[in-house]
Design a protein around this motif. Sequence first.
Motif, PDB file in Angstrom:
ATOM      1  N   MET A 266       0.842  -1.176   0.000  1.00 34.03           N
ATOM      2  CA  MET A 266       0.000   0.000   0.000  1.00 34.03           C
ATOM      3  C   MET A 266       0.893   1.248   0.000  1.00 34.03           C
ATOM      4  SD  MET A 266      -3.126   0.616   2.510  1.00 34.03           S
ATOM      5  CE  MET A 266      -3.998   2.114   2.548  1.00 34.03           C
TER       6      MET A 266
ATOM      7  N   PRO B 196       2.218   4.683   1.078  1.00 35.43           N
ATOM      8  CA  PRO B 196       2.155   5.448   2.330  1.00 35.43           C
ATOM      9  C   PRO B 196       1.429   6.786   2.145  1.00 35.43           C
ATOM     10  CG  PRO B 196       4.396   4.723   1.879  1.00 35.43           C
ATOM     11  CD  PRO B 196       3.585   4.413   0.673  1.00 35.43           C
ATOM     12  N   GLN B 197       0.811   7.266   3.212  1.00 37.59           N
ATOM     13  CA  GLN B 197       0.035   8.514   3.168  1.00 37.59           C
ATOM     14  C   GLN B 197       0.858   9.690   2.653  1.00 37.59           C
ATOM     15  OE1 GLN B 197      -3.114   9.456   3.947  1.00 37.59           O
ATOM     16  NE2 GLN B 197      -3.870   7.438   4.480  1.00 37.59           N
ATOM     17  N   HIS B 198       2.110   9.802   3.090  1.00 41.25           N
ATOM     18  CA  HIS B 198       2.919  10.955   2.718  1.00 41.25           C
ATOM     19  C   HIS B 198       3.360  10.919   1.247  1.00 41.25           C
ATOM     20  CE1 HIS B 198       5.992   7.995   3.881  1.00 41.25           C
ATOM     21  NE2 HIS B 198       6.786   8.636   3.036  1.00 41.25           N
ATOM     22  N   GLU B 199       3.122   9.808   0.543  1.00 45.52           N
ATOM     23  CA  GLU B 199       3.480   9.704  -0.868  1.00 45.52           C
ATOM     24  C   GLU B 199       2.265   9.789  -1.787  1.00 45.52           C
ATOM     25  OE1 GLU B 199       6.195   6.755  -2.207  1.00 45.52           O
ATOM     26  OE2 GLU B 199       7.337   6.796  -0.339  1.00 45.52           O
ATOM     27  N   ARG B 200       1.110  10.130  -1.249  1.00 45.18           N
ATOM     28  CA  ARG B 200      -0.110  10.207  -2.058  1.00 45.18           C
ATOM     29  C   ARG B 200      -0.442  11.649  -2.407  1.00 45.18           C
ATOM     30  NH1 ARG B 200      -4.005   6.292   1.500  1.00 45.18           N
ATOM     31  NH2 ARG B 200      -2.541   4.561   1.582  1.00 45.18           N
TER      32      ARG B 200
ATOM     33  N   LYS C 246      -3.255  14.135  -2.755  1.00 48.24           N
ATOM     34  CA  LYS C 246      -4.621  14.154  -2.249  1.00 48.24           C
ATOM     35  C   LYS C 246      -5.300  15.506  -2.430  1.00 48.24           C
ATOM     36  CE  LYS C 246      -2.945  12.590   1.591  1.00 48.24           C
ATOM     37  NZ  LYS C 246      -2.676  12.156   2.943  1.00 48.24           N
ATOM     38  N   ARG C 247      -4.508  16.567  -2.381  1.00 47.86           N
ATOM     39  CA  ARG C 247      -5.106  17.901  -2.404  1.00 47.86           C
ATOM     40  C   ARG C 247      -5.412  18.363  -3.825  1.00 47.86           C
ATOM     41  NH1 ARG C 247      -1.126  21.588   0.864  1.00 47.86           N
ATOM     42  NH2 ARG C 247      -0.062  21.212  -1.095  1.00 47.86           N
TER      43      ARG C 247
ATOM     44  N   LYS D 194       5.478  12.056  -4.804  1.00 45.47           N
ATOM     45  CA  LYS D 194       4.058  11.796  -4.585  1.00 45.47           C
ATOM     46  C   LYS D 194       3.451  11.298  -5.881  1.00 45.47           C
ATOM     47  CE  LYS D 194       3.225  14.966  -0.832  1.00 45.47           C
ATOM     48  NZ  LYS D 194       2.272  15.871  -0.229  1.00 45.47           N
TER      49      LYS D 194
ATOM     50  N   ARG E 102      -1.848   1.288  -9.010  1.00 49.39           N
ATOM     51  CA  ARG E 102      -1.103   1.437  -7.765  1.00 49.39           C
ATOM     52  C   ARG E 102      -0.117   0.287  -7.560  1.00 49.39           C
ATOM     53  NH1 ARG E 102      -6.020   3.748  -5.410  1.00 49.39           N
ATOM     54  NH2 ARG E 102      -6.680   1.658  -4.866  1.00 49.39           N
TER      55      ARG E 102
END
Length: 119
Positions: free
Chosen positions: A1, A3-7, A9-10, A42, A66
């Motif tokens: 999966m 990681p959040q910091h590599e997505r 989103k904004r 990202k 992904r």
Amino acid sequence: MLPQHERLKRKIDFDRLRQEGKRHNRRSLSLVVLRTNESGRKAGFIVTKRLSKKAVVRNRIKRQMRAAYLLHRSHLKQGYLFLFIARQASMDSPFTHLESQMEALLNEVEAISSACIES
């Protein structure tokens, strides 16, 4: 999966990529890439309703995109924003084809580190 910091989103990041990024196309995928001064990288993935009205189909394609990205993530250089956009041909493409298209796009923008290309 991923990681959040590599997505990505904004909305600001997506808009910035669309305005300032360079677009590269393959049969199944498009890649919009932007070089940044930030450390890290990202990635975002888009499958529009134009490809399929069914969320099940769109989500399957996003999962495959992904997974293909995760295979190459460890070899990627820092300081990039990536936006992968599925195209019509991705609907019928097997995972291996999607993965090879993604690798070709990443090589085209020279985002894969040279040490990984030699091996």
